[in-house]
Write a protein that holds these residues in place. Structure first.
Motif, PDB file in Angstrom:
ATOM      1  N   LEU A  74      18.038  17.382  19.834  1.00 22.07           N
ATOM      2  CA  LEU A  74      18.962  18.215  19.208  1.00 22.07           C
ATOM      3  C   LEU A  74      18.370  18.945  17.917  1.00 22.07           C
ATOM      4  N   ALA A  75      17.682  19.967  17.133  1.00 14.72           N
ATOM      5  CA  ALA A  75      16.874  19.997  16.255  1.00 14.72           C
ATOM      6  C   ALA A  75      17.475  21.466  15.759  1.00 14.72           C
ATOM      7  N   LEU A  76      17.174  21.424  14.330  1.00 18.62           N
ATOM      8  CA  LEU A  76      17.764  22.592  13.922  1.00 18.62           C
ATOM      9  C   LEU A  76      16.645  23.780  13.522  1.00 18.62           C
ATOM     10  N   ALA A  77      17.027  24.865  13.503  1.00 19.11           N
ATOM     11  CA  ALA A  77      16.595  26.528  14.047  1.00 19.11           C
ATOM     12  C   ALA A  77      15.660  26.586  12.283  1.00 19.11           C
ATOM     13  N   ARG A  78      14.310  26.462  12.517  1.00 19.21           N
ATOM     14  CA  ARG A  78      13.070  26.780  11.597  1.00 19.21           C
ATOM     15  C   ARG A  78      14.210  27.191  10.334  1.00 19.21           C
ATOM     16  N   PHE A  79      13.969  28.772  11.914  1.00 21.93           N
ATOM     17  CA  PHE A  79      13.930  30.495  10.730  1.00 21.93           C
ATOM     18  C   PHE A  79      15.328  30.510  10.194  1.00 21.93           C
ATOM     19  N   GLY A  80      16.098  30.013  10.241  1.00 26.19           N
ATOM     20  CA  GLY A  80      17.607  30.236  10.237  1.00 26.19           C
ATOM     21  C   GLY A  80      18.210  31.684  10.228  1.00 26.19           C
ATOM     22  N   ASP A  81      18.836  32.434   9.732  1.00 26.96           N
ATOM     23  CA  ASP A  81      19.281  33.624   9.396  1.00 26.96           C
ATOM     24  C   ASP A  81      17.965  35.039   9.501  1.00 26.96           C
ATOM     25  N   THR A  82      16.743  34.611   9.892  1.00 25.05           N
ATOM     26  CA  THR A  82      15.667  35.552   9.920  1.00 25.05           C
ATOM     27  C   THR A  82      15.403  35.498  10.731  1.00 25.05           C
ATOM     28  N   ALA A  83      15.606  34.296  12.132  1.00 25.78           N
ATOM     29  CA  ALA A  83      15.090  34.525  12.679  1.00 25.78           C
ATOM     30  C   ALA A  83      15.174  35.583  14.226  1.00 25.78           C
ATOM     31  N   ALA A  84      16.501  36.321  13.769  1.00 22.49           N
ATOM     32  CA  ALA A  84      16.148  37.516  15.117  1.00 22.49           C
ATOM     33  C   ALA A  84      14.992  38.339  14.662  1.00 22.49           C
ATOM     34  N   MET A  85      15.063  38.547  12.782  1.00 27.37           N
ATOM     35  CA  MET A  85      13.980  39.364  12.571  1.00 27.37           C
ATOM     36  C   MET A  85      12.866  39.293  13.368  1.00 27.37           C
ATOM     37  N   VAL A  86      12.193  37.936  12.755  1.00 27.59           N
ATOM     38  CA  VAL A  86      10.793  37.504  13.180  1.00 27.59           C
ATOM     39  C   VAL A  86      10.995  37.370  14.563  1.00 27.59           C
ATOM     40  N   GLY A  87      11.401  37.092  15.490  1.00 24.50           N
ATOM     41  CA  GLY A  87      12.127  37.214  17.583  1.00 24.50           C
ATOM     42  C   GLY A  87      11.343  38.152  17.777  1.00 24.50           C
ATOM     43  N   ALA A  88      12.032  39.487  17.243  1.00 27.53           N
ATOM     44  CA  ALA A  88      11.918  40.548  17.482  1.00 27.53           C
ATOM     45  C   ALA A  88      10.717  41.198  16.726  1.00 27.53           C
ATOM     46  N   ALA A  89       9.900  40.662  15.733  1.00 30.88           N
ATOM     47  CA  ALA A  89       8.577  41.349  15.248  1.00 30.88           C
ATOM     48  C   ALA A  89       7.584  40.672  16.266  1.00 30.88           C
ATOM     49  N   LEU A  90       7.737  39.927  16.688  1.00 31.30           N
ATOM     50  CA  LEU A  90       7.177  38.565  17.718  1.00 31.30           C
ATOM     51  C   LEU A  90       6.375  39.182  19.716  1.00 31.30           C
ATOM     52  N   LEU A  91       8.339  40.174  19.651  1.00 32.44           N
ATOM     53  CA  LEU A  91       8.352  40.731  21.082  1.00 32.44           C
ATOM     54  C   LEU A  91       7.613  41.862  20.990  1.00 32.44           C
ATOM     55  N   ALA A  92       7.784  42.908  19.465  1.00 34.10           N
ATOM     56  CA  ALA A  92       7.285  43.991  19.378  1.00 34.10           C
ATOM     57  C   ALA A  92       5.522  43.574  19.606  1.00 34.10           C
ATOM     58  N   ARG A  93       4.408  42.629  19.035  1.00 31.81           N
ATOM     59  CA  ARG A  93       3.546  41.924  18.688  1.00 31.81           C
ATOM     60  C   ARG A  93       2.801  42.243  19.806  1.00 31.81           C
ATOM     61  N   ASP A  94       3.947  41.270  21.661  1.00 29.70           N
ATOM     62  CA  ASP A  94       3.909  40.666  22.333  1.00 29.70           C
ATOM     63  C   ASP A  94       3.151  42.167  22.805  1.00 29.70           C
ATOM     64  N   GLY A  95       4.380  42.813  23.404  1.00 28.54           N
ATOM     65  CA  GLY A  95       4.527  44.394  24.008  1.00 28.54           C
ATOM     66  C   GLY A  95       3.296  45.457  24.088  1.00 28.54           C
ATOM     67  N   LEU A  96       1.769  44.788  22.609  1.00 28.89           N
ATOM     68  CA  LEU A  96       1.108  45.835  22.451  1.00 28.89           C
ATOM     69  C   LEU A  96      -0.234  45.109  22.637  1.00 28.89           C
ATOM     70  N   GLU A  97       0.514  43.499  24.259  1.00 26.93           N
ATOM     71  CA  GLU A  97      -0.745  43.478  24.801  1.00 26.93           C
ATOM     72  C   GLU A  97      -0.794  43.243  26.489  1.00 26.93           C
ATOM     73  N   LEU A  98       0.685  44.375  26.757  1.00 27.76           N
ATOM     74  CA  LEU A  98       0.451  44.719  27.432  1.00 27.76           C
ATOM     75  C   LEU A  98       0.185  45.652  28.305  1.00 27.76           C
ATOM     76  N   SER A  99      -0.098  45.894  29.474  1.00 25.80           N
ATOM     77  CA  SER A  99      -0.991  47.080  29.717  1.00 25.80           C
ATOM     78  C   SER A  99       0.512  48.470  30.242  1.00 25.80           C
ATOM     79  N   PRO A 100      -0.036  49.870  29.989  1.00 22.51           N
ATOM     80  CA  PRO A 100       1.355  50.537  29.753  1.00 22.51           C
ATOM     81  C   PRO A 100       2.499  50.544  31.471  1.00 22.51           C
TER      82      PRO A 100
END
Length: 344
Positions: free
Chosen positions: A309-335
């Motif tokens: 059991l662990a407490l979240a590192r990013f608190g209430d900013t986690a959704a923003m951080v995760g969404a930005a990371l998903l957007a960055r991941d998307g740039l690495e995919l083929s069309p």
């Protein structure tokens, strides 16, 4: 931009920090929209926020304005949306969001047309789980479960480096597992759902029931003598001061949290369970009870590894951080991959 508020400005050193690709993450909730420029290490460089509009057109106009404003401050390459609602498995449509105006709406496509940037989307708790898996408290875990306890309960699951969404994009909906048959009524239409016994809302409800049952309590003064004015924050405050009613209420929440986590562990067998959401800020008051109940109720508890059991590192900013990371991941995919919705 009309209606938005800017947080603290970037320091000069941040403005000229690493030239690494930065993306925008946007957390779209029922009452507020928060957007940030996010570095690959999860650091938020700048944020803006605004109240959530009531209509589709106004919501999408606001999102376009927020994106344009942030993109004018620093070059960005893509945008990720974290939405409080059901997102289709290919993540191209918001199917339903109880507190947002969209219904079966192709939001990323429409925003890309308006702002000229790639836009990806996911459920808000999935996004938060991705942030914690990539950079936070669940980093490196093969199976990681995020449980966000706030107004209700949200959950996100990462399995072998992939967000698990289920066959129709709505998994894992843990908050509405029934833990008390014919128990408290839930807005979902069922009775006895887990989040009706374990959430910020029900923390206040439990404390109110205990208060009304009799006995002196500091909650009286905090709520101005009105039991219906109680909030979960007030209960946590009183509990920290040693109020017996508040301590009983928060202990009850901790025990129900353990019950639900034991059920989730039996089904999902996570290596790590990350606790997030507003209620996690009071975890020091109930986490010991949660661990005890989880250990006692998990099947085969004395003969198997148990989840960390662990407490979240990013608190209430986690959704923003995760969404930005998903957007960055998307740039690495083929069309072709992106067209199939293969962004992790």
């Amino acid at each position: 931009m009309t209606g938005s508020a800017r947080d603290e400005p970037m320091a000069p050193s941040e403005r000229h920090a690493s030239g690494a690709t930065v993306t925008i993450g946007i957390d779209i909730g029922g009452t507020a929209v928060r957007a940030a420029i996010v570095r690959p290490d999860g650091q938020l460089l700048e944020t803006v926020r605004a109240a959530t509009p009531a209509t589709v057109e106004r919501t999408e106009t606001l999102l376009a304005e927020l994106i344009t404003e942030l993109a004018s401050r620093r070059p960005v390459t893509a945008v990720g949306l974290a939405v409080a609602g059901f997102v289709s498995t290919d993540r191209r449509r918001v199917m339903f969001a109880p507190h947002l105006a969209w219904r079966n709406a192709p939001v990323p496509e429409r925003l890309t047309d308006r702002v000229g940037l790639p836009v990806v989307m996911d459920h808000d708790v999935n996004s938060a789980a991705w942030a914690e898996h990539r950079l936070g408290a669940a980093r490196g875990a093969g199976v990681a479960l995020l449980v966000a306890v706030g107004t209700g309960i949200g959950a996100g699951l990462v399995v072998d480096g992939q967000v698990y969404r289920g066959a129709f994009g709505v998994a894992p909906e843990l908050g509405h597992i029934v833990v008390v048959p014919d128990g408290r009524s839930c807005p979902c239409g069922k009775r006895g759902c887990w989040e009706r016994y374990c959430s910020g809302t029900t923390l206040a409800q439990t404390a109110r029931e205990l208060w009304e049952a009799g006995g002196p309590t500091a909650l009286h003064d905090l709520a101005g003598g009105d039991p219906h004015a109680l909030t979960g924050t007030m209960v946590a405050q009183a509990a920290r001061a040693g109020d017996p009613v508040a301590l009983e209420a928060i202990g009850d929440l901790g025990r129900w949290l353990g019950v639900g986590l034991a059920i989730a562990s039996d089904v999902l067998d996570p290596a790590v369970i990350v606790l997030g959401g507003g209620v996690s800020g009071a975890a020091d008051l109930f986490l010991a009870d949660t661990r005890t109940v989880l250990s006692s109720m998990i099947t085969g508890g004395g003969h198997r590894p148990q989840p960390q059991l662990a407490l979240a590192r990013f608190g209430d900013t986690a959704a923003m951080v995760g969404a930005a990371l998903l957007a960055r991941d998307g740039l690495e995919l083929s069309p072709a991959q992106a067209a199939r919705g293969a962004i992790r």
